[in-house]
Design a protein around this motif. Structure first.
Motif, PDB file in Angstrom:
ATOM      1  N   GLU A  35       0.838  -1.206   0.000  1.00 27.28           N
ATOM      2  CA  GLU A  35       0.000   0.000   0.000  1.00 27.28           C
ATOM      3  C   GLU A  35       0.875   1.258   0.000  1.00 27.28           C
ATOM      4  OE1 GLU A  35      -3.673   2.086   2.446  1.00 27.28           O
ATOM      5  OE2 GLU A  35      -2.968   0.097   3.053  1.00 27.28           O
ATOM      6  N   ARG A  45       1.020   4.134  -2.882  1.00 28.45           N
ATOM      7  CA  ARG A  45       0.806   5.546  -2.541  1.00 28.45           C
ATOM      8  C   ARG A  45       1.984   6.395  -3.036  1.00 28.45           C
ATOM      9  NH1 ARG A  45      -2.722   6.947   1.056  1.00 28.45           N
ATOM     10  NH2 ARG A  45      -2.672   4.921   2.060  1.00 28.45           N
ATOM     11  N   LEU A  47      -4.715  10.033  -1.527  1.00 27.83           N
ATOM     12  CA  LEU A  47      -4.983   9.199  -0.360  1.00 27.83           C
ATOM     13  C   LEU A  47      -6.274   8.407  -0.574  1.00 27.83           C
ATOM     14  CD1 LEU A  47      -4.055  11.736   2.449  1.00 27.83           C
ATOM     15  CD2 LEU A  47      -2.617   9.988   1.419  1.00 27.83           C
ATOM     16  N   ASP A  48      -7.300   9.057  -1.109  1.00 27.87           N
ATOM     17  CA  ASP A  48      -8.570   8.370  -1.341  1.00 27.87           C
ATOM     18  C   ASP A  48      -8.411   7.226  -2.327  1.00 27.87           C
ATOM     19  OD1 ASP A  48      -9.783  10.130   0.349  1.00 27.87           O
ATOM     20  OD2 ASP A  48     -10.785  11.301  -1.205  1.00 27.87           O
ATOM     21  N   ASP A  61      -6.486   4.361  -0.703  1.00 28.05           N
ATOM     22  CA  ASP A  61      -7.305   3.800   0.382  1.00 28.05           C
ATOM     23  C   ASP A  61      -8.431   2.930  -0.168  1.00 28.05           C
ATOM     24  OD1 ASP A  61      -5.766   5.053   2.264  1.00 28.05           O
ATOM     25  OD2 ASP A  61      -7.189   6.665   2.696  1.00 28.05           O
ATOM     26  N   ILE A  62      -9.126   3.433  -1.168  1.00 26.80           N
ATOM     27  CA  ILE A  62     -10.241   2.684  -1.763  1.00 26.80           C
ATOM     28  C   ILE A  62      -9.741   1.394  -2.400  1.00 26.80           C
ATOM     29  CG2 ILE A  62     -11.936   2.723  -3.643  1.00 26.80           C
ATOM     30  CD1 ILE A  62     -12.220   5.795  -3.002  1.00 26.80           C
ATOM     31  N   SER A 110      -8.627  -1.015   0.362  1.00 24.81           N
ATOM     32  CA  SER A 110      -9.788  -1.445   1.130  1.00 24.81           C
ATOM     33  C   SER A 110     -10.478  -2.591   0.396  1.00 24.81           C
ATOM     34  CB  SER A 110     -10.731  -0.261   1.311  1.00 24.81           C
ATOM     35  OG  SER A 110     -11.979  -0.691   1.763  1.00 24.81           O
ATOM     36  N   ARG A 126      -8.258  -5.790   0.576  1.00 30.67           N
ATOM     37  CA  ARG A 126      -8.324  -6.452   1.898  1.00 30.67           C
ATOM     38  C   ARG A 126      -9.671  -7.138   2.102  1.00 30.67           C
ATOM     39  NH1 ARG A 126      -4.964  -1.879   3.422  1.00 30.67           N
ATOM     40  NH2 ARG A 126      -2.960  -2.710   4.116  1.00 30.67           N
TER      41      ARG A 126
END
Length: 200
Positions: A92, A96, A185-186, A189-190, A193, A196
């Motif tokens: 991750e 990023r 970041l979004d 993160d999405i 997410s 996972r």
């Protein structure tokens, strides 16, 4: 007036190379493979002869731009490759850092987009070595992080999804500046997410 020292000449050369590389990335984003050395000279605000002194044709310029971008991308993700912690957390962080570098430096975006397109518009086989080095230094480290952390049978598929998502979201950001674009970041993160959630 005394002649310039070797160090001064080298500093001028490095400054011009940075100007040329930045201009080449900007022109490539506007014109793609149709860019010409003359376009780069205009964008860099340098004489055509000055740019031509360094690059005899656009293919040499593009090759140098992509190799330079590979080094920039590798430096950007090094903290994730060499870091500690669980491998999915490092994957991750890697994603990023690479996404941020793409939107900060157009040459890195051009590298990833060109690789995603399998060098479709580039002539001949001159980029085979670049592809091999990309695989070794950027792609396979991400694949290994995924392999260590997930039950994924083909971690390459997930790595491809990550690279594709980075290129796609960076495309939106770069070509739609000034409009509400994806927040780095979004986006990451999405993406993670969802990864996972699929793994649990």
């Amino acid at each position: 007036m005394s002649p310039r020292t070797k160090e001064q000449n080298e500093a001028i050369r490095e400054m011009r190379m940075r100007q040329i590389m930045q201009a080449a990335a900007d022109v490539y984003l506007e014109k793609g493979i149709h860019m010409e050395v003359r376009d780069v000279a205009v964008k860099a605000e340098l004489g055509y002869g000055t740019v031509y002194h360094y690059y005899k044709n656009k293919h040499m310029l593009l090759e140098d731009l992509l190799w330079s971008a590979l080094s920039l991308a590798e430096s950007a993700v090094l903290p994730a490759i060499e870091g500690n912690g669980n491998d999915m957390g490092r994957a991750e962080l890697y994603s990023r850092l690479l996404f941020l570098k793409c939107i900060q430096d157009p040459s890195v975006f051009i590298l990833l987009k060109t690789i995603a397109d399998n060098f479709h518009q580039m002539p001949g086989n001159r980029f085979q070595k670049l592809m091999a080095v990309f695989q070794e230094r950027l792609y396979l480290p991400l694949v290994e992080m995924i392999r260590q952390e997930t039950a994924e049978q083909a971690p390459e598929k997930l790595a491809n999804l990550i690279f594709g998502s980075i290129v796609g979201c960076a495309t939106l950001h770069i070509h739609h500046r000034g409009q509400s674009g994806p927040d780095s970041l979004d986006v990451i993160d999405i993406l993670f997410s969802g990864i996972r959630k699929r793994e649990s």
